[in-house]
Scaffold this motif. Structure first.
Motif, mmCIF file in Angstrom:
data_model
loop_
_atom_site.group_PDB
_atom_site.id
_atom_site.type_symbol
_atom_site.label_atom_id
_atom_site.label_comp_id
_atom_site.label_asym_id
_atom_site.label_seq_id
_atom_site.Cartn_x
_atom_site.Cartn_y
_atom_site.Cartn_z
ATOM 1 N N PRO A 27 0.838 -1.201 0.000
ATOM 2 C CA PRO A 27 0.000 0.000 0.000
ATOM 3 C C PRO A 27 0.874 1.253 0.000
ATOM 4 O O PRO A 27 1.933 1.285 0.620
ATOM 5 N N ARG A 28 0.422 2.262 -0.735
ATOM 6 C CA ARG A 28 1.142 3.536 -0.768
ATOM 7 C C ARG A 28 0.149 4.657 -1.080
ATOM 8 O O ARG A 28 -0.519 4.626 -2.113
ATOM 9 N N LYS A 29 0.056 5.611 -0.195
ATOM 10 C CA LYS A 29 -0.792 6.792 -0.387
ATOM 11 C C LYS A 29 -2.240 6.449 -0.751
ATOM 12 O O LYS A 29 -2.818 7.025 -1.662
ATOM 13 N N GLY A 30 -2.801 5.490 -0.061
ATOM 14 C CA GLY A 30 -4.200 5.160 -0.259
ATOM 15 C C GLY A 30 -4.523 4.203 -1.390
ATOM 16 O O GLY A 30 -5.673 3.849 -1.587
ATOM 17 N N ILE A 31 -3.517 3.796 -2.173
ATOM 18 C CA ILE A 31 -3.718 2.793 -3.212
ATOM 19 C C ILE A 31 -2.603 1.762 -3.093
ATOM 20 O O ILE A 31 -1.728 1.873 -2.242
ATOM 21 N N TYR A 32 -2.628 0.788 -3.957
ATOM 22 C CA TYR A 32 -1.588 -0.229 -3.943
ATOM 23 C C TYR A 32 -0.600 0.011 -5.071
ATOM 24 O O TYR A 32 -0.937 0.548 -6.114
ATOM 25 N N PHE A 33 0.630 -0.401 -4.832
ATOM 26 C CA PHE A 33 1.751 -0.168 -5.729
ATOM 27 C C PHE A 33 2.500 -1.484 -5.894
ATOM 28 O O PHE A 33 2.637 -2.240 -4.941
ATOM 29 N N ILE A 34 2.986 -1.764 -7.110
ATOM 30 C CA ILE A 34 3.769 -2.969 -7.360
ATOM 31 C C ILE A 34 5.234 -2.589 -7.524
ATOM 32 O O ILE A 34 5.584 -1.785 -8.386
ATOM 33 N N LYS A 35 6.084 -3.165 -6.685
ATOM 34 C CA LYS A 35 7.524 -2.929 -6.767
ATOM 35 C C LYS A 35 8.062 -3.699 -7.972
ATOM 36 O O LYS A 35 8.121 -4.926 -7.965
ATOM 37 N N SER A 36 8.431 -2.975 -9.014
ATOM 38 C CA SER A 36 8.832 -3.604 -10.273
ATOM 39 C C SER A 36 10.092 -4.452 -10.132
ATOM 40 O O SER A 36 10.252 -5.440 -10.856
ATOM 41 N N GLU A 37 10.955 -4.116 -9.203
ATOM 42 C CA GLU A 37 12.180 -4.885 -9.031
ATOM 43 C C GLU A 37 11.929 -6.246 -8.370
ATOM 44 O O GLU A 37 12.792 -7.118 -8.380
ATOM 45 N N VAL A 38 10.742 -6.438 -7.825
ATOM 46 C CA VAL A 38 10.394 -7.691 -7.150
ATOM 47 C C VAL A 38 9.382 -8.507 -7.960
ATOM 48 O O VAL A 38 9.383 -9.733 -7.920
ATOM 49 N N CYS A 39 8.535 -7.849 -8.728
ATOM 50 C CA CYS A 39 7.469 -8.517 -9.485
ATOM 51 C C CYS A 39 8.049 -9.406 -10.588
ATOM 52 O O CYS A 39 8.919 -8.982 -11.346
ATOM 53 N N THR A 40 7.538 -10.627 -10.675
ATOM 54 C CA THR A 40 7.953 -11.577 -11.708
ATOM 55 C C THR A 40 6.811 -11.911 -12.663
ATOM 56 O O THR A 40 6.961 -12.797 -13.509
ATOM 57 N N GLU A 41 5.673 -11.247 -12.523
ATOM 58 C CA GLU A 41 4.454 -11.550 -13.270
ATOM 59 C C GLU A 41 4.025 -12.995 -13.036
ATOM 60 O O GLU A 41 3.364 -13.607 -13.857
ATOM 61 N N CYS A 42 4.457 -13.564 -11.924
ATOM 62 C CA CYS A 42 4.124 -14.946 -11.514
ATOM 63 C C CYS A 42 4.657 -15.992 -12.483
ATOM 64 O O CYS A 42 4.189 -17.130 -12.490
ATOM 65 N N GLU A 43 5.635 -15.624 -13.311
ATOM 66 C CA GLU A 43 6.208 -16.578 -14.264
ATOM 67 C C GLU A 43 6.828 -17.748 -13.525
ATOM 68 O O GLU A 43 7.530 -17.571 -12.539
ATOM 69 N N GLY A 44 6.535 -18.936 -14.019
ATOM 70 C CA GLY A 44 7.063 -20.149 -13.425
ATOM 71 C C GLY A 44 6.246 -20.668 -12.251
ATOM 72 O O GLY A 44 6.438 -21.786 -11.804
ATOM 73 N N ALA A 45 5.328 -19.859 -11.748
ATOM 74 C CA ALA A 45 4.512 -20.274 -10.607
ATOM 75 C C ALA A 45 3.033 -20.423 -10.988
ATOM 76 O O ALA A 45 2.361 -21.327 -10.497
ATOM 77 N N PHE A 46 2.545 -19.539 -11.851
ATOM 78 C CA PHE A 46 1.136 -19.540 -12.245
ATOM 79 C C PHE A 46 1.017 -19.230 -13.732
ATOM 80 O O PHE A 46 1.927 -18.661 -14.328
ATOM 81 N N ASP A 47 -0.122 -19.560 -14.309
ATOM 82 C CA ASP A 47 -0.357 -19.299 -15.732
ATOM 83 C C ASP A 47 -0.533 -17.820 -16.039
ATOM 84 O O ASP A 47 -0.263 -17.377 -17.151
ATOM 85 N N MET A 48 -1.023 -17.063 -15.057
ATOM 86 C CA MET A 48 -1.209 -15.622 -15.247
ATOM 87 C C MET A 48 -0.906 -14.910 -13.929
ATOM 88 O O MET A 48 -0.937 -15.536 -12.874
ATOM 89 N N PRO A 49 -0.603 -13.620 -13.987
ATOM 90 C CA PRO A 49 -0.355 -12.882 -12.756
ATOM 91 C C PRO A 49 -1.544 -12.979 -11.806
ATOM 92 O O PRO A 49 -2.685 -12.705 -12.201
ATOM 93 N N GLN A 50 -1.286 -13.389 -10.580
ATOM 94 C CA GLN A 50 -2.351 -13.587 -9.611
ATOM 95 C C GLN A 50 -3.054 -12.291 -9.246
ATOM 96 O O GLN A 50 -4.258 -12.273 -9.031
ATOM 97 N N CYS A 51 -2.319 -11.191 -9.196
ATOM 98 C CA CYS A 51 -2.933 -9.897 -8.873
ATOM 99 C C CYS A 51 -3.973 -9.525 -9.917
ATOM 100 O O CYS A 51 -5.059 -9.049 -9.600
ATOM 101 N N MET A 52 -3.635 -9.772 -11.167
ATOM 102 C CA MET A 52 -4.546 -9.456 -12.269
ATOM 103 C C MET A 52 -5.796 -10.339 -12.223
ATOM 104 O O MET A 52 -6.894 -9.881 -12.530
#
Length: 65
Positions: A27-52
């Motif tokens: 969470p950041r300033k009342g909304i949610y933010f994705i840290k791009s340096e950590v996000c993997t788009e769930c590759e290798g774990a799921f068929d699609m990004p879980q957040c999406m």
């Protein structure tokens, strides 16, 4: 690549945060933010990004280069 959350569309429901396997969503300033340096788009774990898959406001999309 990474996912991103549109501040204009995010309802700050928080559904995306607990489903992120890399804990890239914070969470950041009342909304949610994705840290791009950590996000993997769930590759290798799921068929699609879980957040999406849980976002009801369609505010999550791939980050454009």
């Amino acid at each position: 690549m990474s996912m991103t959350i549109s501040a204009d569309l995010c309802t700050a429901c928080g559904d995306c945060e607990p489903v992120c396997p890399t804990h890239a969503i914070v969470p950041r300033k009342g909304i949610y933010f994705i840290k791009s340096e950590v996000c993997t788009e769930c590759e290798g774990a799921f068929d699609m990004p879980q957040c999406m898959s849980v976002c009801t406001s369609d505010s999550i999309a791939p980050l454009e280069a």
